[in-house]
Design a protein around this motif. Structure first.
Motif, mmCIF file in Angstrom:
data_model
loop_
_atom_site.group_PDB
_atom_site.id
_atom_site.type_symbol
_atom_site.label_atom_id
_atom_site.label_comp_id
_atom_site.label_asym_id
_atom_site.label_seq_id
_atom_site.Cartn_x
_atom_site.Cartn_y
_atom_site.Cartn_z
ATOM 1 N N THR A 1 21.927 -7.567 -13.281
ATOM 2 C CA THR A 1 21.499 -6.199 -13.000
ATOM 3 C C THR A 1 21.156 -6.030 -11.536
ATOM 4 O O THR A 1 20.505 -6.884 -10.924
ATOM 5 N N VAL A 2 21.607 -4.915 -10.971
ATOM 6 C CA VAL A 2 21.272 -4.507 -9.611
ATOM 7 C C VAL A 2 20.674 -3.105 -9.689
ATOM 8 O O VAL A 2 21.309 -2.184 -10.225
ATOM 9 N N VAL A 3 19.454 -2.944 -9.158
ATOM 10 C CA VAL A 3 18.754 -1.660 -9.171
ATOM 11 C C VAL A 3 18.658 -1.172 -7.738
ATOM 12 O O VAL A 3 18.098 -1.850 -6.879
ATOM 13 N N ASP A 4 19.233 0.000 -7.462
ATOM 14 C CA ASP A 4 19.160 0.574 -6.117
ATOM 15 C C ASP A 4 17.719 0.873 -5.754
ATOM 16 O O ASP A 4 16.885 1.197 -6.617
ATOM 17 N N ASP A 5 17.427 0.793 -4.460
ATOM 18 C CA ASP A 5 16.055 1.003 -4.003
ATOM 19 C C ASP A 5 15.541 2.400 -4.300
ATOM 20 O O ASP A 5 14.356 2.587 -4.591
ATOM 21 N N ASP A 6 16.447 3.412 -4.237
ATOM 22 C CA ASP A 6 15.988 4.784 -4.428
ATOM 23 C C ASP A 6 15.725 5.128 -5.892
ATOM 24 O O ASP A 6 15.280 6.233 -6.197
ATOM 25 N N VAL A 7 16.002 4.206 -6.824
ATOM 26 C CA VAL A 7 15.685 4.452 -8.238
ATOM 27 C C VAL A 7 14.777 3.353 -8.789
ATOM 28 O O VAL A 7 14.625 3.244 -9.998
#
Length: 477
Positions: free
Chosen positions: A343-349
């Protein structure tokens, strides 16, 4: 050399509402054109007849006056013509007396103006009328015989006034046709909208039922023509609701009844697997096959329980919802299902909050990852990012390394028991419920799920969910 195929022009038949508008417009156009033609023919003939009658009356009176003057004195013929009373539209007066032509205004050549058939008719003792061309303009010539056979009196009248009236009449009739056609289109639009309003209600109710709202019904109202339609539709919807509820109860009952023997079989299989080394070689391969089918059976029972539980619950029930941090929930569910960090979670979310049922949303992510692992060549990545339009929601993308999903099967893939090599496994394996559960749970959350091609090959399953707000507080695994 291959012959190029000619593409037929695509023609789309207008919808029912547009057909109503078109027919009203055509009816208005046809009636207005018919009325305009009738009015034009009658009025133009009437005006032309009135013009000719008036000209004949005035010419007859002037011819009588000229003849009396000539009987008194033949010395001043031009003076007699010049002394005629003025008349509207008269442009010239011509007199042939004793074989000589006299005209006022002078200089007008009768031989170039008056046709031979007009003169021959008058010479025969009968009045005659004809349209002639004078200096490029069309005028009305009225000729009368006098007392002597060769004597002729002629007056020319301008038709410009009549032509202006006819032009104004033509413009008015064309404007009337345009306005009537526009009015017909407007009336057709209003009538089509009113007449097809019940059809719009049927469409909305049918769409609601197709979307899972089996309680949608039509309001019969007091229209006797629509009561039968509404009654039949509601009766069909009620029968469908009863059938779906019966099927759901049956699936739930069967699934619950299967849990006990399934548990016994799983425990027995665990025991056999633990003593696998003690079994003869000939029994080990059938044991592995049996273990695989038993695992598939276990998933089927769990999926049936999930489907029945989801179908029997109230879609508007907010009791199971709570505020969760979507990035943390997806990372926990995806990494657990894959057995490794994917999993990769973008910083803005990273701190975006979603109102969700944790169990259902975790099942969505787990099913998508399991689908990618089992049937898509393995999960490549799971990404959490902002929606397609900034601020519109949060998006979860599950990428796999498989062959992808054909465009013509991307809707069917989320149907229950779609076993054409799409749903439940693009290789034809599986029970066909995993992605159906995904679609059901995502819809319950007010989101959408779709599948597209992944850049570089493979499939990308996209889940779009509405957000609540960004905060550092929320559910943590």
């Amino acid at each position: 050399m291959a012959r190029a195929r000619l593409r037929r022009p695509s023609w789309r038949r207008p919808g029912l509402r547009n057909q109503v508008v078109l027919w009203f417009g055509l009816l208005g156009f046809a009636l207005s054109v018919l009325l305009a033609v009738v009015v034009w023919v009658l009025l133009s003939r009437f005006l032309a007849t009135e013009q000719e009658s008036t000209a004949l009356t005035e010419t007859s009176a002037n011819a009588t006056a000229i003849q009396r003057g000539l009987q008194a004195s033949e010395q001043d013929i031009d003076g007699l013509l010049a002394g005629l009373p003025a008349a509207d539209g008269r442009t010239a007066a011509l007199l042939r007396w004793s074989g000589d032509w006299h005209a006022t205004p002078s200089g007008l050549d009768p031989s170039s103006v008056l046709p031979d058939d007009l003169l021959s008719t008058v010479e025969g003792g009968r009045p005659a009328q004809s349209r002639v061309s004078v200096d490029g303009t069309t005028q009305l010539a009225v000729a009368l015989p006098l007392s002597r056979p060769d004597d002729v009196y002629v007056e020319l009248y301008s038709l410009s006034s009549l032509n202006r009236v006819l032009l104004l009449l033509a413009v008015s009739l064309v404007a009337g046709v345009v306005l009537t056609t526009a009015l017909g289109l407007a009336v057709g639009r209003a009538a089509g909208r009113r007449a097809l309003r019940p059809l719009a209600s049927v469409t909305r109710s049918a769409a609601a039922i197709a979307g899972g709202d089996l309680g949608a019904r039509l309001e019969a109202g007091d229209d006797p023509d629509l009561m039968e339609l509404a009654t039949s539709f509601n009766r069909t919807a009620e029968a469908l609701q009863r059938r779906v509820e019966a099927d759901t109860r049956f699936a739930a009952d069967v699934s619950h009844e299967l849990r006990t023997p399934l548990t016994t079989m799983l425990n027995s299989m665990d025991l056999l697997q633990a003593r696998r080394s003690e079994l003869p070689e000939a029994l080990r391969e059938p044991l592995e096959l049996l273990a695989g089918e038993l695992e598939r059976f276990r998933r089927l029972v769990l999926d049936l329980l999930e489907i029945s539980r989801d179908s029997s619950s109230d879609a508007d029930d907010q009791g199971a919802r709570e505020i969760v941090v979507i990035g943390d929930l997806v990372r926990y569910a995806a990494d657990t299902a894959a057995g490794r960090p994917v999993t990769v979670v973008d910083d803005d979310v990273a701190d975006v909050l979603v109102r969700a049922d944790k169990r259902r949303l975790e099942r969505v992510i787990a099913n998508l990852v399991d689908n990618a692992e089992s049937h898509g060549g393995g999960v490549v990545a799971v990404r959490v990012a902002l929606g397609a339009e900034s601020g519109s929601g949060v998006r979860v993308e599950v990428d796999d390394g498989g062959p992808g999903v054909p465009a013509d099967r991307r809707e069917r893939i989320f149907e229950r028991f779609a076993r054409d090599g799409v749903s439940g496994g693009r290789d034809g394996r599986g029970v066909g419920l995993g992605l159906a559960i995904v679609a059901r749970h995502v819809q319950w959350h007010g989101g959408t799920v779709s599948v597209v091609d992944r850049p570089g090959g493979g499939a990308r399953f996209v889940v779009d969910l509405p957000v609540v707000r960004s905060s550092s507080a929320g559910w943590r695994p």
